[in-house]
Structure formats: structure tokens, C-alpha cells
Design a protein around this motif. Structure first.
Motif, mmCIF file in Angstrom:
data_model
loop_
_atom_site.group_PDB
_atom_site.id
_atom_site.type_symbol
_atom_site.label_atom_id
_atom_site.label_comp_id
_atom_site.label_asym_id
_atom_site.label_seq_id
_atom_site.Cartn_x
_atom_site.Cartn_y
_atom_site.Cartn_z
ATOM 1 N N ALA A 105 80.969 66.671 -26.310
ATOM 2 C CA ALA A 105 82.421 66.764 -26.472
ATOM 3 C C ALA A 105 82.969 65.525 -27.157
ATOM 4 C CB ALA A 105 83.088 66.956 -25.113
ATOM 5 N N LEU A 106 82.441 64.359 -26.784
ATOM 6 C CA LEU A 106 82.890 63.120 -27.410
ATOM 7 C C LEU A 106 82.487 63.078 -28.878
ATOM 8 C CD1 LEU A 106 84.146 60.314 -27.273
ATOM 9 C CD2 LEU A 106 81.933 59.442 -26.484
ATOM 10 N N ALA A 107 81.257 63.511 -29.173
ATOM 11 C CA ALA A 107 80.792 63.513 -30.569
ATOM 12 C C ALA A 107 81.664 64.418 -31.433
ATOM 13 C CB ALA A 107 79.330 63.970 -30.616
ATOM 14 N N LEU A 108 82.015 65.580 -30.924
ATOM 15 C CA LEU A 108 82.875 66.500 -31.673
ATOM 16 C C LEU A 108 84.283 65.933 -31.850
ATOM 17 C CD1 LEU A 108 81.799 69.910 -30.070
ATOM 18 C CD2 LEU A 108 81.271 69.092 -32.388
ATOM 19 N N ALA A 109 84.797 65.284 -30.791
ATOM 20 C CA ALA A 109 86.147 64.719 -30.851
ATOM 21 C C ALA A 109 86.220 63.590 -31.871
ATOM 22 C CB ALA A 109 86.569 64.226 -29.471
ATOM 23 N N LEU A 110 85.221 62.701 -31.873
ATOM 24 C CA LEU A 110 85.206 61.576 -32.819
ATOM 25 C C LEU A 110 84.984 62.067 -34.251
ATOM 26 C CD1 LEU A 110 83.136 58.929 -30.805
ATOM 27 C CD2 LEU A 110 85.620 59.060 -31.094
ATOM 28 N N ASN A 111 84.171 63.099 -34.372
ATOM 29 C CA ASN A 111 83.910 63.652 -35.703
ATOM 30 C C ASN A 111 85.168 64.286 -36.283
ATOM 31 O OD1 ASN A 111 82.029 64.509 -37.884
ATOM 32 N ND2 ASN A 111 82.588 66.559 -37.148
ATOM 33 N N LYS A 112 85.962 64.917 -35.411
ATOM 34 C CA LYS A 112 87.192 65.568 -35.875
ATOM 35 C C LYS A 112 88.223 64.557 -36.325
ATOM 36 C CE LYS A 112 90.650 68.989 -34.647
ATOM 37 N NZ LYS A 112 91.123 70.003 -33.668
ATOM 38 N N GLN A 113 88.348 63.434 -35.527
ATOM 39 C CA GLN A 113 89.370 62.453 -35.912
ATOM 40 C C GLN A 113 88.816 61.407 -36.864
ATOM 41 O OE1 GLN A 113 90.741 60.364 -32.429
ATOM 42 N NE2 GLN A 113 89.126 58.828 -32.559
ATOM 43 N N GLN A 114 87.479 61.438 -37.070
ATOM 44 C CA GLN A 114 86.806 60.528 -38.003
ATOM 45 C C GLN A 114 87.146 59.068 -37.734
ATOM 46 O OE1 GLN A 114 87.796 61.941 -41.943
ATOM 47 N NE2 GLN A 114 86.436 63.711 -41.770
ATOM 48 N N SER A 115 87.154 58.731 -36.429
ATOM 49 C CA SER A 115 87.443 57.346 -36.030
ATOM 50 C C SER A 115 86.920 57.118 -34.625
ATOM 51 C CB SER A 115 88.945 57.069 -36.074
ATOM 52 O OG SER A 115 89.237 55.812 -35.512
ATOM 53 N N ASP A 116 86.499 55.854 -34.331
ATOM 54 C CA ASP A 116 86.020 55.507 -32.997
ATOM 55 C C ASP A 116 87.136 55.000 -32.098
ATOM 56 O OD1 ASP A 116 83.506 56.229 -33.725
ATOM 57 O OD2 ASP A 116 82.784 54.173 -34.093
ATOM 58 N N VAL A 117 88.343 54.954 -32.622
ATOM 59 C CA VAL A 117 89.481 54.449 -31.852
ATOM 60 C C VAL A 117 89.945 55.530 -30.878
ATOM 61 C CG1 VAL A 117 91.823 53.554 -31.946
ATOM 62 C CG2 VAL A 117 90.189 52.973 -33.755
ATOM 63 N N ILE A 118 90.069 55.131 -29.609
ATOM 64 C CA ILE A 118 90.492 56.080 -28.589
ATOM 65 C C ILE A 118 92.009 56.136 -28.546
ATOM 66 C CG2 ILE A 118 90.461 56.637 -26.124
ATOM 67 C CD1 ILE A 118 87.842 55.192 -25.896
ATOM 68 N N SER A 119 92.546 57.318 -28.618
ATOM 69 C CA SER A 119 93.983 57.524 -28.511
ATOM 70 C C SER A 119 94.234 58.692 -27.571
ATOM 71 C CB SER A 119 94.585 57.824 -29.886
ATOM 72 O OG SER A 119 94.065 59.055 -30.390
ATOM 73 N N ALA A 120 95.505 58.980 -27.335
ATOM 74 C CA ALA A 120 95.845 60.114 -26.479
ATOM 75 C C ALA A 120 95.322 61.413 -27.074
ATOM 76 C CB ALA A 120 97.350 60.185 -26.263
ATOM 77 N N ASP A 121 95.368 61.505 -28.398
ATOM 78 C CA ASP A 121 94.866 62.697 -29.069
ATOM 79 C C ASP A 121 93.356 62.836 -28.875
ATOM 80 O OD1 ASP A 121 97.386 63.356 -29.948
ATOM 81 O OD2 ASP A 121 97.158 62.323 -31.876
ATOM 82 N N THR A 122 92.646 61.690 -28.917
ATOM 83 C CA THR A 122 91.186 61.711 -28.723
ATOM 84 C C THR A 122 90.830 62.303 -27.368
ATOM 85 O OG1 THR A 122 91.062 59.665 -30.012
ATOM 86 C CG2 THR A 122 89.085 60.330 -28.800
ATOM 87 N N ILE A 123 91.550 61.863 -26.340
ATOM 88 C CA ILE A 123 91.282 62.340 -24.991
ATOM 89 C C ILE A 123 91.571 63.834 -24.871
ATOM 90 C CG2 ILE A 123 91.942 62.110 -22.567
ATOM 91 C CD1 ILE A 123 92.561 59.160 -23.150
ATOM 92 N N GLN A 124 92.658 64.293 -25.496
ATOM 93 C CA GLN A 124 93.004 65.709 -25.447
ATOM 94 C C GLN A 124 91.945 66.554 -26.148
ATOM 95 O OE1 GLN A 124 96.937 66.193 -27.046
ATOM 96 N NE2 GLN A 124 97.946 65.177 -25.302
#
Length: 223
Positions: free
Chosen positions: A38-57
């Protein structure tokens, strides 16, 4: 309590713990795999390692284990260049694991513990101690001051059991003769011989003695 009861109890405890731990570890692996993907897909979608509220969602949406959503967190791992790392509490993993087999075994363990306790109380209630001499009703044996088995003839054993079951530890000659030699008209001499041979055995293994009460009765009493 018999030794085999204790062995079975410990075997149940160990088995229950192993089943519970095995289920927990299997669930932990599944949770870690799900959070990692889930984390790999989320980071790949936002193309950034920075955690934000959107990343968590997004991370929560990609979780396949529905019960993890809202319970899985993202933390910053400073040992890996401040990369995000998914984590989940032990309580959540335990709640997700299938503990039904372990609970069934723990229930059996509790029932067996109660049974062992009942057996222990039953054993204790069947042990009578007096003047250093202990009688086990379960084993039908007498034990001396040092825990040694006091060897008695069948007639001596029966007489000692009569002394122990008597609230006053006092028996009349008539009571003894009628119980031990019901068909014998005059058993006084036989009784005298029995008492004479029993006395040194009792005095050797305990603090008791057999005293004559005016020639009409015998009393087992502390020296």
C-alpha cells in the motif's frame, strides 16, 4: 496431585501459547506485506517520499485488509534517509489474528486447571495427620515423621484406621473385637497380642502411643 496431571497442564499451556504465537506471527507477516504494498503504491502515485495528509489517505485506500484502514500509520524512518515506514500496533495485529484455536485450547487449559485443583483439594481432604503420623485415605497408607511408609499387617492397618476415624481416637475393647473378630467369642488375648506388637511400630514412626484406659478401652494419644 499426580505427576501426570501437572505434565498435561504444562503441555496444554505450552501448546496454547505456541498456537496463539504462530497465528500472531502469520498475521503480522500478512499485515506487513499489505502495508508495504500500500505504501509503495501510494508513493508511486504521488511520486514523492514526502508524507502528507494525502499520502496517508491514499495509503489507507490501497490497504487490502479492510480492518487495517485507520489503524495503520506512517512514520519517518531516520535510519533510511527519512523514508516513510508503515507501522501497526501489536494490539491491532493480535485482534486481526485468528485466535479461536488458541482460545479453545486456553479454555481446555482452564478446565484442566480447575480439575487439577479439585483433585488437589480432594487429596488434601483425604489426608489425616495426628501426632506426626499421617494417613492417606486415597492410598490407604500411613506415613511416619520423615514421610516414610509405615508397614503394617492387614489387622494392624484395620485397627489404625479405626483409631483415625474415631473422633476421640479411643476405642473400646468390644468395638475392636466385634470389628476385627466378629465370629470369635473371646478375642481379648488376640487383641492384647495385636496391641503389643503394634505399639513399638507406632512409637518408632510418630509421637503417638497406644494407652490402655482402665483395661476397658485403648486410646491413641500423643506422648
Amino acid at each position: 496431585m499426580k505427576q501426570q496431571y501437572v505434565i498435561v497442564l504444562f503441555a496444554l499451556i505450552i501448546t496454547s501459547s505456541m498456537v496463539s504465537f504462530t497465528s500472531y506471527r502469520a498475521t503480522e507477516r500478512e499485515v506487513n506485506e499489505d502495508m508495504s504494498q500500500a505504501l509503495a503504491l501510494a508513493l508511486n502515485k504521488q511520486q514523492s517520499d514526502v508524507i502528507s495528509a494525502d499520502t496517508i489517505q491514499v495509503f489507507n485506500r490501497y490497504l487490502q485488509i479492510e480492518a487495517l484502514r485507520g489503524n495503520a500509520l506512517l512514520a519517518v524512518d531516520t535510519r533510511q534517509g527519512f523514508r516513510p515506514r508503515p507501522q501497526c500496533s501489536m494490539a491491532t495485529i493480535f485482534a486481526l489474528s485468528d485466535q479461536r484455536p488458541a482460545m479453545a485450547l486456553w479454555m481446555m487449559t482452564m478446565l484442566w486447571s480447575l480439575y487439577c485443583l479439585w483433585q488437589r483439594r480432594k487429596q488434601v481432604s483425604s489426608i489425616y495427620g495426628y501426632g506426626g503420623l499421617v494417613y492417606s485415605e486415597t492410598d490407604k497408607r500411613f506415613f511416619g515423621l520423615k514421610g516414610e511408609h509405615v508397614k503394617l499387617t492387614p489387622m494392624q492397618q484395620q485397627l489404625m484406621e479405626m483409631f483415625y476415624t474415631s473422633p476421640t481416637h479411643l476405642l473400646t475393647k468390644t468395638e475392636i473385637c466385634e470389628a476385627l473378630w466378629p465370629k470369635k467369642e473371646d478375642a481379648n488375648e488376640t487383641l492384647y497380642t495385636l496391641i503389643r506388637r503394634l505399639k513399638p511400630i507406632i512409637e518408632q514412626h510418630s509421637n503417638l502411643k497406644i494407652a490402655s484406659d482402665r483395661g476397658r478401652a485403648y486410646e491413641l494419644k500423643v506422648k
